[in-house]
Structure formats: C-alpha cells, structure tokens
Design an enzyme around this catalytic site. Structure first.
Site, PDB file in Angstrom:
ATOM      1  N   HIS A  75       0.808  -1.222   0.000  1.00  0.00           N
ATOM      2  CA  HIS A  75       0.000   0.000   0.000  1.00  0.00           C
ATOM      3  C   HIS A  75       0.841   1.272   0.000  1.00  0.00           C
ATOM      4  O   HIS A  75       0.315   2.356  -0.239  1.00  0.00           O
ATOM      5  CB  HIS A  75      -0.911   0.016   1.233  1.00  0.00           C
ATOM      6  CG  HIS A  75      -1.599  -1.284   1.464  1.00  0.00           C
ATOM      7  ND1 HIS A  75      -1.105  -2.245   2.338  1.00  0.00           N
ATOM      8  CD2 HIS A  75      -2.717  -1.807   0.920  1.00  0.00           C
ATOM      9  CE1 HIS A  75      -1.916  -3.291   2.326  1.00  0.00           C
ATOM     10  NE2 HIS A  75      -2.894  -3.062   1.470  1.00  0.00           N
ATOM     11  N   HIS A 125      -7.598   5.056   4.789  1.00  0.00           N
ATOM     12  CA  HIS A 125      -6.939   3.905   4.168  1.00  0.00           C
ATOM     13  C   HIS A 125      -5.432   4.134   4.148  1.00  0.00           C
ATOM     14  O   HIS A 125      -4.947   5.238   3.899  1.00  0.00           O
ATOM     15  CB  HIS A 125      -7.465   3.688   2.752  1.00  0.00           C
ATOM     16  CG  HIS A 125      -7.042   2.387   2.151  1.00  0.00           C
ATOM     17  ND1 HIS A 125      -5.822   2.220   1.532  1.00  0.00           N
ATOM     18  CD2 HIS A 125      -7.665   1.178   2.091  1.00  0.00           C
ATOM     19  CE1 HIS A 125      -5.723   0.965   1.107  1.00  0.00           C
ATOM     20  NE2 HIS A 125      -6.828   0.314   1.438  1.00  0.00           N
ATOM     21  N   GLU A 127      -3.147   3.422   2.074  1.00  0.00           N
ATOM     22  CA  GLU A 127      -2.597   3.960   0.818  1.00  0.00           C
ATOM     23  C   GLU A 127      -2.708   5.483   0.777  1.00  0.00           C
ATOM     24  O   GLU A 127      -1.757   6.182   0.392  1.00  0.00           O
ATOM     25  CB  GLU A 127      -3.326   3.359  -0.382  1.00  0.00           C
ATOM     26  CG  GLU A 127      -2.808   3.882  -1.720  1.00  0.00           C
ATOM     27  CD  GLU A 127      -3.601   3.365  -2.910  1.00  0.00           C
ATOM     28  OE1 GLU A 127      -3.694   4.109  -3.906  1.00  0.00           O
ATOM     29  OE2 GLU A 127      -4.117   2.231  -2.852  1.00  0.00           O
TER      30      GLU A 127
END
Length: 307
Positions: A75, A125, A127
């Site tokens: 990620h 998230h 990422e």
C-alpha cells in the site's frame, strides 16, 4: 439450468503477487524473523500464512529491533516513515505496488510545481495516508461529491487530482465530474490512477451482472478493492455478499433462484475462492459452472532489487 458464473480476471493482481513473493523470498534468503510494516496485503489468509513462515507484522517501527530488515507493504508508506527507518538503522525493502508508487511520484512532482493536490479516496486507508505524506500541507482528501462542493479553492487556483488505486470506478467518475465542473482547469495524469487490476475486476463483474441475481465477492472486509466490488453489484441492484471463508457461504443463497456470480478481490488467494465454490456446490448440487473472461492479464512486476 441454473449456473455459477466465475469472473475472470479475479483474485491476485501483479502488485499483490510481488508483495507476497517479496516476503517469501526475504524469509528464504535471510531467515526469520522478517518484519513487515502493516499487513503486506489486506487478506487474513495471506497474512496468517506468512506469519507462520516467520513474518512479523507491525504498525510501529519502534517494534523493530535496530539493524533489522523491514518490508513496506504493497500500500506504500509516507516519506517520514522511510526517514524513520533510516534513522533507526533499519534495512528497508520496499514492496509498494508500482502503480501506487506512480501516484506518489505524481503528487510529489505537482506539489513541487506549486499545485494543490486533490486526493480522491478513503482518508483512513493506509494507501491514502502514505500518499498524503508526500506533501501534507498541499493535499486535500475528498471522499464524496459533498466534500468536493465544500472545497475552498477558486477556479483559477492551480489544482491537480489523483485517486486511490482501488476505488470504485463509478464513484470516482462521479467525484471527478463534480471536480471538473467546479474547476475546469484542474490537471490530472494522462491515464487513470485507478489501477488496471481494479478496473479489470470491476469490469468483469459488471459484465456478468445482467445474468445473475446474487454475487459472492470473495475477499477480506479490510480490503478496499473487495468492498468496491460489492458496491459495484449493489449499485446495479444485485444482492452481493463479501465473504472470506466457506463458512460464510450460507443457506441464505437458497432464497435466490437465479444464476450466481463469483468474483474475488485482488488480494484473495484462489484456493479460498475454490473452497467457497465447493461449499456453494454442496448447498446447490446441480449448479453448472461457467467462466466469463473479460480480459487477459499478463502484467508482471519485478521483485525489489535487494532480492
């Protein structure tokens, strides 16, 4: 005759394969333990198998002994974490997906040029956290159209947008349309920053939806792209369930009389798909199986140079 329609492509993408192999080869080369920052990919089956082989998954680099090896997950990570690893004498091996790295590079470049970056994605998230770290003072994360409407910039401001690589293409298109309506001069990359695997898996699922009335998405609840697959089906009026174990394939399916679609997120092992398929056939023995090929995939990413 009632049938199961198996989406293809489904399951592992090139970035996930590279990330898993990075951990496996590191363990073969240097032995256990190998530390991994965050889950290497968002799938419990994958993480548990690697943990059994000697991988130790951590969230804080302070948990890693000095001079040890640490792998960054698929990620991606913010630059500050790379700096922390260097300061602590850690030997970092980068398993970040190349398509995520592409987004990092674009954000870094446009931030240096003086643009403000609109980052479309789920702000919590991992990422997005990594990408935002490239230029935190010049990045605004938006998750929906309402947040686009609340942006404080003028139409003349230098703006650039990118998306999280695992977003729903439907949702991203709606948000991008709202952005362009407010900011006609906004820049972006020449091609979508939603990765090829996300696009292909969503496209394959959309392709079969007119033929089914129920969909199983095999994937982890923590997996962004698996959740987006479920939403793709639901957005088009098809009941969908996200399952990550055969035990989650239940007699609920007996309430439905039409064909059944099956797909899998990009971090889902094929053996889990097959186990869920077997459970489904136990519940409904007379089901035939049909493969629906949307597109062939042949992308391969090289392992990190350290390996």
């Amino acid at each position: 005759m009632r049938k199961i329609i198996l989406c293809s492509p489904r399951g592992f993408c090139a970035g996930v394969i590279r990330a898993i192999q990075t951990v496996e080869v590191a363990l073969e080369k240097w032995g256990r333990p190998i530390y991994v920052k965050h889950e290497i990919v968002h799938n419990r089956h994958v993480v548990d198998k690697l943990r059994e082989k000697g991988a130790i998954f951590i969230e804080d680099l302070q948990e890693v002994p000095r001079n040890s090896r640490v792998i960054f997950s698929a990620h991606g990570v913010p630059p500050s974490l790379r700096e922390e690893a260097t300061e602590r004498g850690l030997i970092a091996i980068d398993a970040t997906c190349g398509l995520v790295t592409k987004v990092h590079s674009a954000v870094k470049m446009y931030a240096k040029k003086g643009y403000h970056i609109i980052l479309i994605g789920k702000r919590k998230h991992v990422e997005i956290i990594g990408i935002r770290g490239e230029a935190p003072d010049q990045i605004t994360v938006v998750e929906n159209i309402a947040e686009v409407e609340a942006l404080p910039f003028s139409a003349q401001d230098p703006l650039f947008y990118v998306t999280q690589t695992t977003l729903s293409m439907d949702d991203a298109a709606d948000i991008v349309a709202a952005l362009k309506a407010r900011y006609p001069r906004i820049f972006t990359l020449p091609s979508s920053s939603i990765c090829y695997a996300t696009q292909n898996r969503q496209g394959a699922l959309r392709n079969i939806l007119p033929q089914v009335d129920f969909v199983y998405v095999i994937g982890d609840r923590q997996s962004s792209n698996s959740n987006r697959l479920r939403e793709v089906a639901e957005r088009r009026g098809v009941t969908a369930r996200l399952v990550n174990h055969p035990d989650e394939v239940t007699e609920e399916i007996l309430q439905y009389s039409g064909n059944i679609g099956i797909t899998a997120g990009a971090s889902t092992p094929e053996d889990v798909v097959q186990a869920c398929l077997m459970k489904l056939q136990e519940l409904i023995p007379d089901l035939s199986i049909e493969m629906d090929l949307f597109v062939e995939e042949d992308t391969v990413f090289q392992l990190p140079k350290e390996l």
